[in-house]
Design a protein around this motif. Structure first.
Motif, PDB file in Angstrom:
ATOM      1  N   PHE A   1      46.069  61.219  68.444  1.00 32.23           N
ATOM      2  CA  PHE A   1      45.613  61.951  69.640  1.00 32.23           C
ATOM      3  C   PHE A   1      44.103  61.857  69.704  1.00 32.23           C
ATOM      4  CE2 PHE A   1      49.653  63.844  68.365  1.00 32.23           C
ATOM      5  CZ  PHE A   1      50.381  63.636  69.536  1.00 32.23           C
ATOM      6  N   LEU A   2      43.616  61.361  70.865  1.00 36.46           N
ATOM      7  CA  LEU A   2      42.157  61.180  70.995  1.00 36.46           C
ATOM      8  C   LEU A   2      41.506  62.476  71.474  1.00 36.46           C
ATOM      9  CD1 LEU A   2      42.083  57.629  72.632  1.00 36.46           C
ATOM     10  CD2 LEU A   2      42.289  58.278  70.224  1.00 36.46           C
TER      11      LEU A   2
ATOM     12  N   SER B   1      48.528  57.177  78.123  1.00 37.67           N
ATOM     13  CA  SER B   1      47.406  57.914  78.734  1.00 37.67           C
ATOM     14  C   SER B   1      47.830  59.345  79.014  1.00 37.67           C
ATOM     15  CB  SER B   1      46.980  57.222  80.025  1.00 37.67           C
ATOM     16  OG  SER B   1      48.007  57.374  80.986  1.00 37.67           O
ATOM     17  N   LYS B   2      46.827  60.210  79.239  1.00 36.75           N
ATOM     18  CA  LYS B   2      47.188  61.624  79.466  1.00 36.75           C
ATOM     19  C   LYS B   2      48.032  61.772  80.723  1.00 36.75           C
ATOM     20  CE  LYS B   2      42.275  62.137  80.542  1.00 36.75           C
ATOM     21  NZ  LYS B   2      41.072  62.583  79.872  1.00 36.75           N
TER      22      LYS B   2
ATOM     23  N   PRO C   1      46.029  65.098  75.835  1.00 36.74           N
ATOM     24  CA  PRO C   1      45.024  64.066  75.508  1.00 36.74           C
ATOM     25  C   PRO C   1      45.607  62.653  75.648  1.00 36.74           C
ATOM     26  CG  PRO C   1      46.025  64.886  73.505  1.00 36.74           C
ATOM     27  CD  PRO C   1      46.740  65.576  74.643  1.00 36.74           C
ATOM     28  N   ASP C   2      44.705  61.655  75.667  1.00 35.96           N
ATOM     29  CA  ASP C   2      45.167  60.270  75.532  1.00 35.96           C
ATOM     30  C   ASP C   2      45.729  60.102  74.114  1.00 35.96           C
ATOM     31  OD1 ASP C   2      44.467  59.406  78.039  1.00 35.96           O
ATOM     32  OD2 ASP C   2      42.386  58.990  77.425  1.00 35.96           O
ATOM     33  N   ALA C   3      46.702  59.192  73.990  1.00 38.66           N
ATOM     34  CA  ALA C   3      47.302  59.034  72.656  1.00 38.66           C
ATOM     35  C   ALA C   3      47.721  57.587  72.399  1.00 38.66           C
ATOM     36  CB  ALA C   3      48.508  59.945  72.510  1.00 38.66           C
ATOM     37  N   PHE C   4      47.809  57.230  71.116  1.00 38.52           N
ATOM     38  CA  PHE C   4      48.378  55.949  70.708  1.00 38.52           C
ATOM     39  C   PHE C   4      49.605  56.223  69.840  1.00 38.52           C
ATOM     40  CE2 PHE C   4      44.137  54.290  71.597  1.00 38.52           C
ATOM     41  CZ  PHE C   4      44.433  53.071  72.157  1.00 38.52           C
TER      42      PHE C   4
ATOM     43  N   TYR D   1      43.279  64.109  66.214  1.00 31.60           N
ATOM     44  CA  TYR D   1      44.314  64.495  65.255  1.00 31.60           C
ATOM     45  C   TYR D   1      45.295  63.333  65.032  1.00 31.60           C
ATOM     46  CZ  TYR D   1      48.167  67.030  63.109  1.00 31.60           C
ATOM     47  OH  TYR D   1      49.149  67.426  62.241  1.00 31.60           O
ATOM     48  N   VAL D   2      45.680  63.118  63.800  1.00 33.91           N
ATOM     49  CA  VAL D   2      46.671  62.094  63.491  1.00 33.91           C
ATOM     50  C   VAL D   2      47.947  62.787  63.018  1.00 33.91           C
ATOM     51  CG1 VAL D   2      47.241  60.084  62.086  1.00 33.91           C
ATOM     52  CG2 VAL D   2      44.874  60.507  62.749  1.00 33.91           C
TER      53      VAL D   2
END
Lengths: 217, 303
Positions: free
Chosen positions: B67-68, B97-98, B124-127, B154-155
């Motif tokens: 989470f960016l 994307s968010k 949030p944006d996330a991968f 946060y990971v």
């Protein structure tokens, strides 16, 4: 060829088998060793092949001192010697051919020569037709001859025989002595221990007499 | 000289084979003892391999969510993406994307009202990262590493099941090692004794060979060959035992597979593992023979 200097052999139980022996056998010589049983004949022969080690003194074969020879060097000394044992020491689970083959396998002879070498040795002792026989099926005289074939197949420079005519009748004994003479004629140094006086009657070869561990003059 | 040496080895090899065949019952008995002993650790090993394969098959390639930070710009996102690309531990990644996340939330039943009632997007944006399964340890390390990047808030990584599987496999491997060690010692002891008996029965042959000039290595050779050949045969027996056992299990699994409608098949020993087994068992036989020969041969000196 074979030199003994002040050689004595005392067994661990205290028995003095040989006492201060001096001896010189030249290359190509044929020598008889005689004496009563227990006089030290076998011990003397065993010292040459380093089967027994002397308690004191010096033994040289081809100018090599073998009294102090390392264990790892023993096999190479024994390959120079053909030994005919009093109790034959044949392998009873192998046939005649395979018994004679053993010394060649031990000294890594080339395969192509092996068969002809074995057959030549068997031919010399007159056992060529019995090469597939097992030793158990052989007579006493034939076993003795098998033993001789095994001792000469790798063409040793020294031939040692301990009572080679032990339990044989006169005719057989004469045959076997003739074989030794013929080996000697092609240059092999021959040492024969025997208590059989009849063998020595008309010989021109040197006779050494052992008495209680000492060489008699 | 080399050809004489080869002939010699060939002769000893054939002679040893003949000896093994000449006493078939004894040979078969000792070969099966070795085979059974070896099949135990090998069997557990194959079981472990299958469990590991199964866990991979079940689509449990581990995932990690990044989470960016809220304030990241699209340039930052690209930078993160490039860095993820370069990392070999990450098999693939997927950007969420968010906006997409919000849409997905709205589509889920029960959440649509909640989502639409929000004034602004709180997500949030996330991968989502797809990782190579290299054990919990290295994944936790990756997690800490990613956590230290400035763009990342946060990971999230659920490592519990991986840790459990890991611990289970570790225990299994330990069991294999323990079994293998104990049974290897047993096999060496069996071979030691077999060769000791052979040396006793071949006492005459050894003595005579020594008398006519045989070196120690010449005398040792047939016994070492005997140990190695029996070891090899024992390893082959273990391979056969395991192959039969697994095919029997697979027959049973067919029924189970049909009932549950999944592919359940035990993998047999791979060629590589099988060859390793043979090499290992051959070495064990050889070692047992070597120790025995070293212990007993010097006692036979011609008199």
């Amino acid at each position: 060829m074979i030199t003994f200097k002040n050689v004595s052999k005392r067994y661990p139980d205290g028995y003095m088998a040989l006492n201060n022996i001096d001896l010189e056998v030249a290359a190509g010589e044929m020598v008889f060793l005689t004496g009563h049983s227990g006089a030290g004949k076998s011990t003397l022969l065993k010292l040459i092949a380093a089967i027994e080690r002397p308690t004191s003194g010096m033994i040289a074969i081809n100018e090599q001192n073998i009294a102090q020879l390392k264990l790892s060097a023993l096999p190479y000394l024994r390959r120079k010697i053909g030994f005919i044992f009093q109790d034959h020491k044949l392998l009873f689970d192998r046939n005649v051919y395979e018994n004679v083959l053993l010394p060649l396998q031990i000294s890594h002879f080339d395969n192509k020569m092996i068969a002809s070498r074995v057959r030549a040795a068997l031919d010399k002792v007159g056992l060529l037709k019995k090469e597939k026989a097992m030793p158990i099926a052989l007579s006493g005289g034939e076993r003795q001859r098998l033993c001789i074939a095994r001792a000469v197949v790798h063409r040793p420079s020294i031939l040692i025989a301990d009572e080679p005519t032990g339990n044989l009748d006169v005719e057989y004994a004469r045959d076997i002595m003739a074989m030794f003479t013929s080996f000697n004629q092609v240059g092999v140094t021959v040492l024969i221990a025997t208590h059989d006086a009849s063998l020595l009657e008309d010989t021109q070869h040197r006779i050494l007499s052992l008495k209680q561990g000492k060489l008699a003059a | 000289m080399i050809s004489a040496w080869l002939t010699q080895h060939g002769f000893v090899f054939l002679h040893t084979l003949k000896r093994l065949i000449a006493s078939p019952v004894t040979s078969l008995l000792s070969i099966s003892v070795m085979g059974i002993a070896l099949s135990l650790p090998t069997g557990v090993y194959v079981l472990m391999q299958n469990i590991q394969n199964l866990s991979g098959q079940a689509g449990h390639a581990p995932q990690m969510s990044l989470f960016l930070r809220k304030d990241t710009q699209s340039a930052d996102v690209q930078q993160v993406e490039q860095r993820l690309d370069r990392d070999v531990r990450i098999l693939g990644h997927q950007f969420v994307s968010k906006e997409t996340a919000l849409q997905q939330l709205q589509q889920r039943s029960g959440f649509s009202n909640v989502a639409s009632s929000l004034e602004r997007n709180p997500l949030p944006d996330a991968f989502i990262l797809h990782l190579q399964n290299e054990g919990a340890e290295s994944m936790r390390q990756l997690q800490t590493e990613l956590q230290s990047w400035p763009e990342i808030e946060y990971v999230q990584f659920d490592s519990v099941w991986i840790e459990r599987l890991d611990a289970f496999l570790k225990l299994g491997r330990f069991a294999v090692l323990l079994l293998a060690t104990i049974l290897s010692i047993a096999i060496i002891a069996i071979m030691f004794n077999t060769i000791r008996l052979q040396i006793l029965t071949k006492r005459d042959e050894i003595e005579i060979s020594k008398l006519i000039g045989a070196t120690d290595s010449f005398i040792r050779r047939p016994f070492l060959y005997f140990g190695a050949i029996q070891g090899l045969a024992g390893g082959a027996a273990a391979w056969v035992i395991i192959a039969y056992a697994l095919s029997a299990v697979n027959l049973e699994l067919v029924e189970l597979s049909n009932l549950y409608d999944i592919q359940l098949q035990m993998q047999l020993l791979t060629l590589e593992d099988g060859v390793s087994l043979l090499i290992f068992s051959t070495s064990l036989g050889w070692l047992g023979a070597r120790l025995s020969v070293a212990n007993h041969l010097w006692q036979i000196e011609p008199q």
